[in-house]
Design a protein around this motif. Structure first.
Motif, PDB file in Angstrom:
ATOM      1  N   THR A 106       0.756  -1.059   0.015  1.00  0.00           N
ATOM      2  CA  THR A 106      -0.002  -0.042  -0.007  1.00  0.00           C
ATOM      3  C   THR A 106       0.824   1.229  -0.007  1.00  0.00           C
ATOM      4  N   LYS A 118      -6.926   8.760   1.028  1.00  0.00           N
ATOM      5  CA  LYS A 118      -7.221   7.421   1.595  1.00  0.00           C
ATOM      6  C   LYS A 118      -5.740   7.422   2.624  1.00  0.00           C
ATOM      7  N   GLN A 119      -6.128   7.030   3.798  1.00  0.00           N
ATOM      8  CA  GLN A 119      -4.889   6.649   4.731  1.00  0.00           C
ATOM      9  C   GLN A 119      -4.747   5.443   5.150  1.00  0.00           C
ATOM     10  N   THR A 121      -4.764   1.449   6.521  1.00  0.00           N
ATOM     11  CA  THR A 121      -5.483   0.561   7.507  1.00  0.00           C
ATOM     12  C   THR A 121      -4.796  -0.494   7.963  1.00  0.00           C
ATOM     13  N   PRO A 122      -4.974  -0.973   9.160  1.00  0.00           N
ATOM     14  CA  PRO A 122      -4.228  -2.182   9.835  1.00  0.00           C
ATOM     15  C   PRO A 122      -3.915  -3.248   8.747  1.00  0.00           C
ATOM     16  N   ARG A 123      -5.051  -3.461   8.127  1.00  0.00           N
ATOM     17  CA  ARG A 123      -5.053  -4.720   6.970  1.00  0.00           C
ATOM     18  C   ARG A 123      -4.146  -4.279   5.887  1.00  0.00           C
ATOM     19  N   GLN A 124      -4.053  -3.101   5.436  1.00  0.00           N
ATOM     20  CA  GLN A 124      -3.087  -2.911   4.287  1.00  0.00           C
ATOM     21  C   GLN A 124      -1.558  -2.880   4.752  1.00  0.00           C
TER      22      GLN A 124
ATOM     23  N   ASP B  37     -14.955  -3.384   3.480  1.00  0.00           N
ATOM     24  CA  ASP B  37     -15.587  -2.565   4.649  1.00  0.00           C
ATOM     25  C   ASP B  37     -15.895  -3.605   5.670  1.00  0.00           C
ATOM     26  N   ASP B  40     -12.969  -7.380   5.208  1.00  0.00           N
ATOM     27  CA  ASP B  40     -11.558  -7.132   5.340  1.00  0.00           C
ATOM     28  C   ASP B  40     -10.675  -7.510   4.629  1.00  0.00           C
ATOM     29  N   ASP B  42      -7.921  -7.225   1.740  1.00  0.00           N
ATOM     30  CA  ASP B  42      -6.920  -6.131   1.199  1.00  0.00           C
ATOM     31  C   ASP B  42      -6.720  -6.159  -0.276  1.00  0.00           C
TER      32      ASP B  42
END
Lengths: 274, 87
Positions: A106, A118-119, A121-124, B37, B40, B42
């Motif tokens: 990301t 966008k900023q 996210t934990p997942r990314q 959303d 989850d 990616d």
């Protein structure tokens, strides 16, 4: 002792473009057989087919697999195939050179910032670290378990100046490269008695599809070319040459390093050499 | 006519594929669960879904079309459209 590369196997993770592709082509020129993992949509199918033709045109075996190199399922499926392909447990078989050149992550700032939709996210963030850093550990574990990496084998991970220089969008990748360099040092120590050398190659700014995905790349490319004391950007072939050169030795004494392959770009004072 | 919008595309088969890629229970992949959303997903998993769809259904998805892969329903509609197009 130097040992010819001809007839050995190289596994390139991230083989279809940029530096991974150039390493595959460069080593094929030296008579090295190529196994590659890449992950592309059908839009790039012809380009990848052409790469296989170009590799085989150099008189070597070449197999590219379209699969997610960061997935356990991919390793479980491919490593037995690679064992078969590379003459696995035979003496002289296995993988002489492993190149980790995965660029998928990301590219967003950590905090809200003007001009950015966008900023992070934990997942990314986790995905970026997993692909660009941790997957080196998992591939090395599994290849060693299968006896495919052995005395004289070389492992290279592509890193960048991002470990010490930051761009607004590059935070997650900077973190991944820092982890990657740490993984390289750890693996170098753990694999020392096996005679396997592990090094990170810090390529300079190189015009690749991965660089062009960095939102700030326009302008940055020009400034980097001006700032490099050689007066040009690093070319993917510069890195391919370094891999071929460093792989010729049987010795594992040159290990655990981050080696600059950037024409001294990192050390050039900004604007002083243009 | 409902069946002309599906082009013989089996929604449950598609649901199984998406659940498999995302390593989720099939029941979690409802028609309208948003991939990012709610599930989850990616960007790597999104690429994985795309590559699997292209392989399984023999379609070629353009960069601009990837934006509509946001839920099972939207993916189903996109695929239906692509399959009709290629007939």
């Amino acid at each position: 002792m130097l040992k010819p590369l001809e007839g050995s196997w190289c596994l390139v993770l991230g083989a279809s473009s940029g530096i991974g592709r150039a390493v595959a082509l460069g080593l094929a020129n030296e008579g090295v057989n190529i196994a590659g993992v890449h992950f592309d949509t059908a839009a790039r199918a012809e380009e990848v087919e052409q790469l296989v033709v170009d590799l085989r045109g150099r008189g070597v075996e070449a197999h590219l697999f379209n699969a997610n190199a960061a997935a356990r399922a991919t390793r479980e499926r491919l490593i037995p195939e690679l064992a078969e392909l590379t003459g696995g447990t035979r003496s002289g078989g296995g993988i002489r050179i492993l190149v980790h050149s995965l660029a998928f992550g990301t590219l967003v700032p950590f905090l809200p910032r003007e001009g950015w939709e966008k900023q992070l996210t934990p997942r990314q963030l986790e995905m970026t670290l997993d692909v660009m850093a941790h997957s080196l550990v998992y591939w090395t574990q599994d290849l060693c378990a299968y006896g495919l990496l052995r005395t004289g084998s070389k492992v290279y991970a592509l890193t960048s100046a991002g470990t010490s220089q930051h761009l607004p969008s590059y935070g997650p990748v900077s973190a991944a490269k820092s982890a990657l360099e740490s993984h390289v040092r750890q693996l170098a120590c753990e694999l020392a008695t096996s005679g396997i050398a592990v090094n990170a190659l810090r390529a300079g700014t190189t015009d690749t599809p991965a660089l062009r995905r960095i939102p700030e790349h326009t302008g940055y490319i020009e400034r980097a070319a001006e700032n490099n004391p050689h007066g040009r950007l690093t070319r993917p072939e510069d890195v391919a040459d370094a891999v071929a050169l460093l792989s010729r030795t049987e010795s594992s004494w040159l290990t655990g390093n981050t080696i600059g392959v950037d024409g001294a770009e990192l050390h050039a004072a900004a604007g002083a050499w243009g | 006519m409902a069946d002309t919008t599906t082009s013989g595309l089996d929604k449950e088969q598609l649901r199984d594929l998406v659940a498999d890629v995302l390593d989720l229970d099939v029941a979690e992949v409802t028609d309208d669960a948003h991939f990012v959303d709610d599930l989850d997903v990616d960007s790597l998993m999104a690429l994985e879904i795309t590559v699997r769809l292209e392989k399984e259904y023999g379609v070629r998805l353009a960069e601009t079309e990837l934006a509509s892969i946001t839920s099972l329903q939207s993916t189903y509609e996109l695929l239906g459209h692509k399959l009709r197009e290629t007939r």
